[in-house]
Enzyme design. Structure first.
Site, mmCIF file in Angstrom:
data_model
loop_
_atom_site.group_PDB
_atom_site.id
_atom_site.type_symbol
_atom_site.label_atom_id
_atom_site.label_comp_id
_atom_site.label_asym_id
_atom_site.label_seq_id
_atom_site.Cartn_x
_atom_site.Cartn_y
_atom_site.Cartn_z
ATOM 1 N N ARG A 1 0.837 -1.197 0.000
ATOM 2 C CA ARG A 1 0.000 0.000 0.000
ATOM 3 C C ARG A 1 0.875 1.252 0.000
ATOM 4 O O ARG A 1 1.632 1.481 0.958
ATOM 5 C CB ARG A 1 -0.842 -0.019 1.279
ATOM 6 C CG ARG A 1 -1.578 1.244 1.578
ATOM 7 C CD ARG A 1 -2.028 1.273 3.030
ATOM 8 N NE ARG A 1 -2.909 2.395 3.246
ATOM 9 C CZ ARG A 1 -3.173 2.914 4.421
ATOM 10 N NH1 ARG A 1 -2.616 2.418 5.516
ATOM 11 N NH2 ARG A 1 -3.988 3.930 4.532
ATOM 12 N N HIS B 1 -8.873 9.763 12.709
ATOM 13 C CA HIS B 1 -9.393 11.092 12.368
ATOM 14 C C HIS B 1 -10.912 11.161 12.422
ATOM 15 O O HIS B 1 -11.496 12.210 12.120
ATOM 16 C CB HIS B 1 -8.915 11.464 10.955
ATOM 17 C CG HIS B 1 -7.487 11.090 10.691
ATOM 18 N ND1 HIS B 1 -6.442 11.637 11.398
ATOM 19 C CD2 HIS B 1 -6.918 10.189 9.830
ATOM 20 C CE1 HIS B 1 -5.299 11.102 10.980
ATOM 21 N NE2 HIS B 1 -5.564 10.219 10.031
ATOM 22 N N ASP C 1 -13.499 6.864 23.191
ATOM 23 C CA ASP C 1 -14.283 6.520 24.384
ATOM 24 C C ASP C 1 -13.895 5.149 24.923
ATOM 25 O O ASP C 1 -13.852 4.939 26.141
ATOM 26 C CB ASP C 1 -15.779 6.534 24.063
ATOM 27 C CG ASP C 1 -16.357 7.931 23.995
ATOM 28 O OD1 ASP C 1 -15.645 8.901 24.362
ATOM 29 O OD2 ASP C 1 -17.527 8.068 23.573
ATOM 30 N N HIS D 1 1.680 6.349 14.333
ATOM 31 C CA HIS D 1 1.434 6.524 12.900
ATOM 32 C C HIS D 1 2.744 6.350 12.164
ATOM 33 O O HIS D 1 3.744 6.986 12.514
ATOM 34 C CB HIS D 1 0.834 7.901 12.603
ATOM 35 C CG HIS D 1 -0.458 8.104 13.325
ATOM 36 N ND1 HIS D 1 -1.587 7.402 13.000
ATOM 37 C CD2 HIS D 1 -0.765 8.868 14.390
ATOM 38 C CE1 HIS D 1 -2.553 7.745 13.834
ATOM 39 N NE2 HIS D 1 -2.084 8.626 14.697
ATOM 40 N N ILE D 2 2.715 5.512 11.159
ATOM 41 C CA ILE D 2 3.928 5.230 10.390
ATOM 42 C C ILE D 2 4.415 6.494 9.693
ATOM 43 O O ILE D 2 5.600 6.826 9.707
ATOM 44 C CB ILE D 2 3.637 4.124 9.358
ATOM 45 C CG1 ILE D 2 3.272 2.818 10.087
ATOM 46 C CG2 ILE D 2 4.822 3.920 8.419
ATOM 47 C CD1 ILE D 2 2.639 1.767 9.197
ATOM 48 N N SER D 3 3.484 7.190 9.063
ATOM 49 C CA SER D 3 3.835 8.419 8.336
ATOM 50 C C SER D 3 3.752 9.620 9.272
ATOM 51 O O SER D 3 3.129 9.547 10.344
ATOM 52 C CB SER D 3 2.865 8.611 7.164
ATOM 53 O OG SER D 3 1.539 8.821 7.637
ATOM 54 N N ARG E 1 -5.737 14.805 8.115
ATOM 55 C CA ARG E 1 -4.967 13.859 8.935
ATOM 56 C C ARG E 1 -4.336 14.535 10.148
ATOM 57 O O ARG E 1 -3.665 13.888 10.953
ATOM 58 C CB ARG E 1 -3.878 13.177 8.097
ATOM 59 C CG ARG E 1 -4.421 12.324 6.970
ATOM 60 C CD ARG E 1 -3.304 11.575 6.254
ATOM 61 N NE ARG E 1 -3.723 11.187 4.924
ATOM 62 C CZ ARG E 1 -4.424 10.084 4.631
ATOM 63 N NH1 ARG E 1 -4.752 9.240 5.583
ATOM 64 N NH2 ARG E 1 -4.780 9.825 3.383
HETATM 65 C C1 DHK Z 1 -2.290 5.148 8.656
HETATM 66 C C2 DHK Z 1 -3.431 5.341 7.957
HETATM 67 O O1 DHK Z 1 -4.092 4.307 7.434
HETATM 68 C C3 DHK Z 1 -3.941 6.687 7.668
HETATM 69 O O2 DHK Z 1 -5.338 6.714 7.521
HETATM 70 C C4 DHK Z 1 -3.496 7.701 8.712
HETATM 71 C C5 DHK Z 1 -1.614 6.236 9.393
HETATM 72 C C6 DHK Z 1 -1.996 7.610 8.903
HETATM 73 C C7 DHK Z 1 -0.118 5.992 9.488
HETATM 74 O O3 DHK Z 1 0.682 6.851 9.136
HETATM 75 O O4 DHK Z 1 0.247 4.922 9.976
HETATM 76 O O5 DHK Z 1 -3.885 8.992 8.299
#
Ligand code: DHK
Length: 150
Positions: free
Chosen positions: A23, A85, A92, A105-107, A116
């Site tokens: 992906r 998001h 909750d 978060h990876i990114s 985001r």
């Molecule tokens: C992973 C996702 O699937 C996105 O929807 C997020 C996040 C970022 C990640 O960076 O791991 O916005």
């Protein structure tokens, strides 16, 4: 605590993270979710922890996993994917179980689209790790173990 008394950590992944490796690799890298699992097990194992590892594309499954984690694990390393998001319900659930959650978060979401930039999870997270690639999960495991030792 698990039945064998080995302390445990839950590593939880939300929607689309099953596609890691294929992906948008320019954003999420080439490592797969299996690679992430191995990294987490290795990081936890050096400190005597076991890892429960779960990914789901379904919000309710993630909520159920958070509920089930109560009393069973020391904390949760959680990448909620896009639910970050959107999901008041996941926030909750985290508030409801009173377990430390490390949001990963990876990114670097703050370098990406404005939608985001907001997280429903961050206000209920113990710590937040963004933009470290899949090493963020290792840092998350290490941070949970650090918090558990306090
Ligand atoms: C992973 C996702 O699937 C996105 O929807 C997020 C996040 C970022 C990640 O960076 O791991 O916005």
């Amino acid at each position: 605590m698990s039945e064998n008394n080995t302390p445990r950590i839950l590593v939880l992944n939300g929607p689309n993270l099953n596609l890691l490796g294929t992906r948008e690799p320019e954003i999420y890298g080439h490592e797969t979710l299996n690679d992430v699992e191995e990294l987490c097990r290795a990081a936890a194992g050096t400190a005597g922890y076991e890892v429960e590892f779960l990914q789901s594309n379904h919000e309710g499954v993630l909520i159920d996993a958070i509920h089930a984690a109560r009393g069973a694990v020391a904390g949760i390393v959680f990448n909620p994917g896009a639910f970050t998001h959107t999901s008041v319900a996941l926030a909750d659930a985290i508030s409801g179980v009173q377990l430390p959650v490390i949001e990963v978060h990876i990114s670097n979401v703050h370098r990406r689209e404005a939608f985001r930039h907001h997280s429903y999870i961050s206000p209920v997270a113990a710590s937040i790790i963004v933009g470290a690639g899949v090493n963020g999960y290792v840092l998350g495991v290490q941070q949970l173990i650090h918090l558990a030792g306090k």
